[in-house]
Design an enzyme around this catalytic site. Structure first.
Site, mmCIF file in Angstrom:
data_model
loop_
_atom_site.group_PDB
_atom_site.id
_atom_site.type_symbol
_atom_site.label_atom_id
_atom_site.label_comp_id
_atom_site.label_asym_id
_atom_site.label_seq_id
_atom_site.Cartn_x
_atom_site.Cartn_y
_atom_site.Cartn_z
ATOM 1 N N ARG A 25 0.849 -1.206 0.000
ATOM 2 C CA ARG A 25 0.000 0.000 0.000
ATOM 3 C C ARG A 25 0.875 1.244 0.000
ATOM 4 O O ARG A 25 1.767 1.369 0.836
ATOM 5 C CB ARG A 25 -0.904 0.016 1.238
ATOM 6 C CG ARG A 25 -1.980 -1.035 1.205
ATOM 7 C CD ARG A 25 -2.901 -0.922 2.406
ATOM 8 N NE ARG A 25 -3.740 -2.102 2.511
ATOM 9 C CZ ARG A 25 -4.442 -2.414 3.577
ATOM 10 N NH1 ARG A 25 -4.418 -1.630 4.645
ATOM 11 N NH2 ARG A 25 -5.187 -3.502 3.604
ATOM 12 N N SER A 124 -7.962 -1.274 1.238
ATOM 13 C CA SER A 124 -8.905 -1.574 2.313
ATOM 14 C C SER A 124 -9.674 -0.346 2.806
ATOM 15 O O SER A 124 -10.395 0.283 2.049
ATOM 16 C CB SER A 124 -8.171 -2.280 3.455
ATOM 17 O OG SER A 124 -9.087 -2.767 4.405
ATOM 18 N N HIS A 125 -9.480 0.023 4.070
ATOM 19 C CA HIS A 125 -10.252 1.104 4.692
ATOM 20 C C HIS A 125 -9.562 2.465 4.553
ATOM 21 O O HIS A 125 -10.015 3.446 5.134
ATOM 22 C CB HIS A 125 -10.487 0.794 6.173
ATOM 23 C CG HIS A 125 -9.221 0.488 6.913
ATOM 24 N ND1 HIS A 125 -8.513 -0.681 6.700
ATOM 25 C CD2 HIS A 125 -8.523 1.186 7.824
ATOM 26 C CE1 HIS A 125 -7.427 -0.667 7.463
ATOM 27 N NE2 HIS A 125 -7.413 0.446 8.149
ATOM 28 N N ASP A 300 -16.257 -1.328 4.886
ATOM 29 C CA ASP A 300 -15.116 -0.494 4.492
ATOM 30 C C ASP A 300 -14.963 -0.520 2.971
ATOM 31 O O ASP A 300 -15.818 -1.048 2.258
ATOM 32 C CB ASP A 300 -13.835 -0.951 5.204
ATOM 33 C CG ASP A 300 -13.353 -2.321 4.752
ATOM 34 O OD1 ASP A 300 -14.187 -3.108 4.250
ATOM 35 O OD2 ASP A 300 -12.156 -2.621 4.911
ATOM 36 N N ASP A 302 -13.167 -2.174 0.733
ATOM 37 C CA ASP A 302 -13.201 -3.439 -0.014
ATOM 38 C C ASP A 302 -14.190 -4.435 0.581
ATOM 39 O O ASP A 302 -14.206 -5.604 0.214
ATOM 40 C CB ASP A 302 -11.808 -4.050 -0.123
ATOM 41 C CG ASP A 302 -11.208 -4.448 1.220
ATOM 42 O OD1 ASP A 302 -11.563 -3.830 2.248
ATOM 43 O OD2 ASP A 302 -10.366 -5.374 1.259
ATOM 44 N N ASP A 304 -14.542 -6.001 3.390
ATOM 45 C CA ASP A 304 -14.221 -7.156 4.244
ATOM 46 C C ASP A 304 -14.440 -6.847 5.731
ATOM 47 O O ASP A 304 -14.525 -7.751 6.548
ATOM 48 C CB ASP A 304 -12.799 -7.688 3.988
ATOM 49 C CG ASP A 304 -11.693 -6.695 4.297
ATOM 50 O OD1 ASP A 304 -11.984 -5.498 4.540
ATOM 51 O OD2 ASP A 304 -10.514 -7.112 4.302
ATOM 52 N N ARG A 305 -14.557 -5.560 6.091
ATOM 53 C CA ARG A 305 -14.828 -5.189 7.481
ATOM 54 C C ARG A 305 -16.295 -4.822 7.658
ATOM 55 O O ARG A 305 -16.979 -4.504 6.692
ATOM 56 C CB ARG A 305 -13.957 -3.998 7.909
ATOM 57 C CG ARG A 305 -12.485 -4.323 7.911
ATOM 58 C CD ARG A 305 -11.669 -3.157 8.423
ATOM 59 N NE ARG A 305 -10.249 -3.470 8.341
ATOM 60 C CZ ARG A 305 -9.319 -2.975 9.133
ATOM 61 N NH1 ARG A 305 -9.653 -2.112 10.070
ATOM 62 N NH2 ARG A 305 -8.054 -3.327 8.999
ATOM 63 N N THR A 368 -2.264 -11.036 15.142
ATOM 64 C CA THR A 368 -3.052 -10.229 14.209
ATOM 65 C C THR A 368 -2.632 -10.571 12.772
ATOM 66 O O THR A 368 -1.456 -10.626 12.464
ATOM 67 C CB THR A 368 -2.818 -8.730 14.504
ATOM 68 O OG1 THR A 368 -3.227 -8.484 15.851
ATOM 69 C CG2 THR A 368 -3.614 -7.858 13.578
ATOM 70 N N GLU A 387 -11.700 -10.351 14.755
ATOM 71 C CA GLU A 387 -10.680 -9.485 15.335
ATOM 72 C C GLU A 387 -11.326 -8.162 15.744
ATOM 73 O O GLU A 387 -12.352 -7.766 15.183
ATOM 74 C CB GLU A 387 -9.528 -9.273 14.347
ATOM 75 C CG GLU A 387 -9.970 -8.783 12.996
ATOM 76 C CD GLU A 387 -8.890 -8.795 11.927
ATOM 77 O OE1 GLU A 387 -7.883 -9.494 12.085
ATOM 78 O OE2 GLU A 387 -9.073 -8.092 10.925
ATOM 79 N N SER A 389 -10.571 -5.192 15.181
ATOM 80 C CA SER A 389 -10.534 -4.114 14.195
ATOM 81 C C SER A 389 -11.620 -4.280 13.130
ATOM 82 O O SER A 389 -11.387 -4.069 11.944
ATOM 83 C CB SER A 389 -9.147 -4.027 13.552
ATOM 84 O OG SER A 389 -8.741 -5.292 13.079
ATOM 85 N N LYS A 400 -11.764 -12.070 5.735
ATOM 86 C CA LYS A 400 -12.885 -11.592 6.540
ATOM 87 C C LYS A 400 -13.973 -11.101 5.597
ATOM 88 O O LYS A 400 -13.688 -10.767 4.449
ATOM 89 C CB LYS A 400 -12.435 -10.520 7.524
ATOM 90 C CG LYS A 400 -11.574 -9.416 6.971
ATOM 91 C CD LYS A 400 -11.001 -8.586 8.107
ATOM 92 C CE LYS A 400 -9.970 -7.603 7.575
ATOM 93 N NZ LYS A 400 -8.652 -7.813 8.114
#
Length: 583
Positions: A25, A124-125, A300, A302, A304-305, A368, A387, A389, A400
């Site tokens: 990233r 991601s986020h 988020d 993508d 996954d959260r 993690t 998790e 987060s 996730k």
């Protein structure tokens, strides 16, 4: 049929291409430097075994953030030049990270072929846009992120790369139109298959959950619902699942049009960044005129959260995974034969441990990083995991899965209300959480993040905490001097994990102080980059007394927070009088 030739382009190593657990990233301006993306993609191809590249099928898609469309065309051309047989692309380049995992595991081409891996384009986020973040990661044939053995190889290759292969004459493929485009190269045919982003994932969700029972819940006048995709890729799944399949009104979808810059927002599903949803659910600073919905959720970038909310009620991610595990067998058909085991990341609260103990389930505490869960799942040892987060998932894929978590919660609410949707009182999200606390006890929980701390000072603080652990007698004396009513420390260590599947050992995963009453303090160092380090402090107070489980979190945690800050000498080491962020 268009013919193409392969060009070898001279290149040289570019510093800083070390992928983390979630890939590489960087800012968009870094990725758009000459050869930057090309070098990383070629280094990945070179790190894979021949059969994973030559004649193989690869998925290339992502969360739709700025630069994705250009990156997809570059990767298609490089895949063709490296002998890949076909590339699968989600329409408009959109596939959520969990959907990529599902596509790798479930999708079969007309000729019977399956994908052997994927380039996922996501940060991601993190925010998106010309001045924001871009990312790329490689997932393996099990649908999970590349293990360290592969990411280390990729990194080594980036340090020695001399050239990359590209089919420069290959025209750009229109990824907005579903269909197969055929090309002919030196090694034979090469196809690009643009397919519907949602269909494979929707099919998988329908095989896991009882959509009929969720439809009944959503159709009930007692129930209302709101889903916020924060302009991330979750929007590509929200309408097909929640509106078309489950019958929710379109007005229940917020920010569900995927945008390259996430609408200028920060696509991180928490109480700080999901402002619109938080306000709609009655958790904002000012109370709105309208009655909040019964259930709210956010994703988020993508997808996954996830964040789960009830009416004026926040469900912590640690409680969420525990409640899903406690109710999965009755509420979710996929788990009707029982759970193989459950797992959580070490900093996540021990709410899941108590469920595992009560239900006599195998339990794992891992470092993690989702790959640790993936190993357990591949070995058939874990069904549900999570998790702190905002990541929750199961063994249906190897990532996730934010929408899976929302459907799991809707399934639990539907199950708890199966007798009273005709007019009885609704069992609410808050009721479900409070019933869980009454049965298992409550884990009051908070996380303090100290960002951009001097890296040297952060390391000194961690070393001091480890040294302190050599005498628990001294630790307990300090604790009692700070707060006499806090329980004694029963055990203290530096967390180390031996993977029960492959035997690998992960050391220095965080410093733990475990108290006799089940409470915990955890200190972790996160990222020691050029901007300094982040110290994460996790504070958890376990309460079994049913008369004390309804307190405000900050009141219940205050004595332990005091102990954590004074025991660690946080202010002395860091010069900080307060954390940057409190979660």
């Amino acid at each position: 049929m268009v013919m193409f030739n392969v060009t070898r382009v001279e290149s040289a190593p570019i510093d800083g291409q070390k992928p983390g657990t979630s890939g590489l990233r960087k800012k968009v301006k870094v990725f758009t430097q000459p050869h930057y993306l090309h070098n990383f993609v070629q280094s990945t191809f070179n790190a894979l075994s021949v059969e994973k590249v030559k004649g193989a099928t690869l998925v290339v898609s992502g969360d739709g953030r700025y630069y994705s469309k250009d990156a997809i065309q570059i990767i298609i051309k490089m895949a063709a030049a490296n002998g890949v047989r076909r590339v699968w692309v989600g329409q408009n380049g959109l596939l959520s990270t969990p959907a990529v995992s599902a596509v790798i595991r479930e999708r079969v081409a007309a000729d019977g072929s399956k994908a052997s891996g994927s380039f996922i384009l996501t940060a991601s986020h993190n925010p998106g846009g010309p001045t924001e973040d871009f990312g790329i990661k490689y997932n393996m044939e099990n649908g999970g992120p590349a293990p360290e053995g592969v990411t280390d190889k990729i990194y080594e290759n980036t340090k020695t790369i001399k050239e990359y292969l590209i089919a420069e004459g290959l025209p750009d493929v229109d990824i907005s139109v579903i269909g197969i485009t055929n090309f002919e190269g030196p090694e034979g045919q090469f196809d690009v298959d643009v397919f519907d982003s949602a269909s494979d994932y929707v099919k998988l969700m329908k095989s896991i959950f009882d959509f009929q029972s969720i439809q009944k819940l959503i159709a009930s006048p007692q129930f209302s619902f709101c889903y916020d995709a924060l302009h991330g890729v979750g929007g590509a799944y929200a309408k097909p699942i929640f509106v078309k399949e489950l019958g929710a009104p379109e007005s229940s979808l917020l920010n569900c049009v995927p945008k390259e810059d996430f609408g200028g927002g920060h696509p991180d599903p928490n109480l700080t960044y999901a402002k619109e949803l938080v306000a709609r659910m009655g958790l904002g600073k000012s109370q709105g005129e309208q009655e909040p919905p019964e259930f709210g959720a956010a994703a988020d970038g993508d997808a996954d959260r996830n964040m789960i909310l009830g009416k004026r009620f926040f469900v912590t991610p640690s409680d969420s995974v525990a409640i899903i595990a406690a109710n999965a067998v009755q509420s979710i058909p996929y788990f009707s034969a029982g759970l193989k085991g459950v797992a959580r990341s070490m900093p996540t609260s021990a709410a899941l441990d108590v469920v595992a103990k009560n239900l006599n389930l195998k339990f794992f505490e891992v470092p993690t990083g989702w790959k640790f869960f993936g190993n357990l799942m591949d070995a058939g040892m874990c069904s549900v995991c999570g998790e702190e987060s905002f990541g929750t998932g199961s063994d249906h894929i190897r990532e996730k899965d934010g929408i899976w978590a929302v459907l799991a919660w809707l399934s639990i609410i539907a199950y708890k209300n199966k007798e009273n949707l005709g007019g009885g009182k609704l069992v609410t999200v808050e009721d479900i959480v409070r019933q869980h606390w009454a049965a298992y006890g409550r884990h009051y929980y908070t996380r303090y993040d100290y960002e951009n701390v001097d890296a040297g000072a952060a390391k000194e603080l961690m070393a001091y905490l480890v040294k302190l652990q050599s005498s628990l007698g001294d630790v307990n004396k300090i604790v009692k001097e700070i707060q006499s009513d806090v329980s004694n420390v029963a055990n203290a260590d530096e967390f180390e994990y031996k993977d029960p599947v492959d035997g690998s050992i992960s050391k220095h995963q965080g410093v733990r102080y475990l108290f006799e009453d089940g409470s915990r303090l955890v200190f972790r160092l996160s990222g020691t980059g050029s901007e300094g380090a982040t110290i994460r402090l996790y504070i958890e107070q376990y309460e079994q007394d049913s008369s004390k489980i309804g307190r405000e979190s900050q009141d219940a945690l205050a004595p332990l927070v005091d102990v954590a800050l004074k025991l660690s000498k946080m202010q002395e080491f860091t010069g900080r009088t307060a954390p940057t962020v409190i979660t």
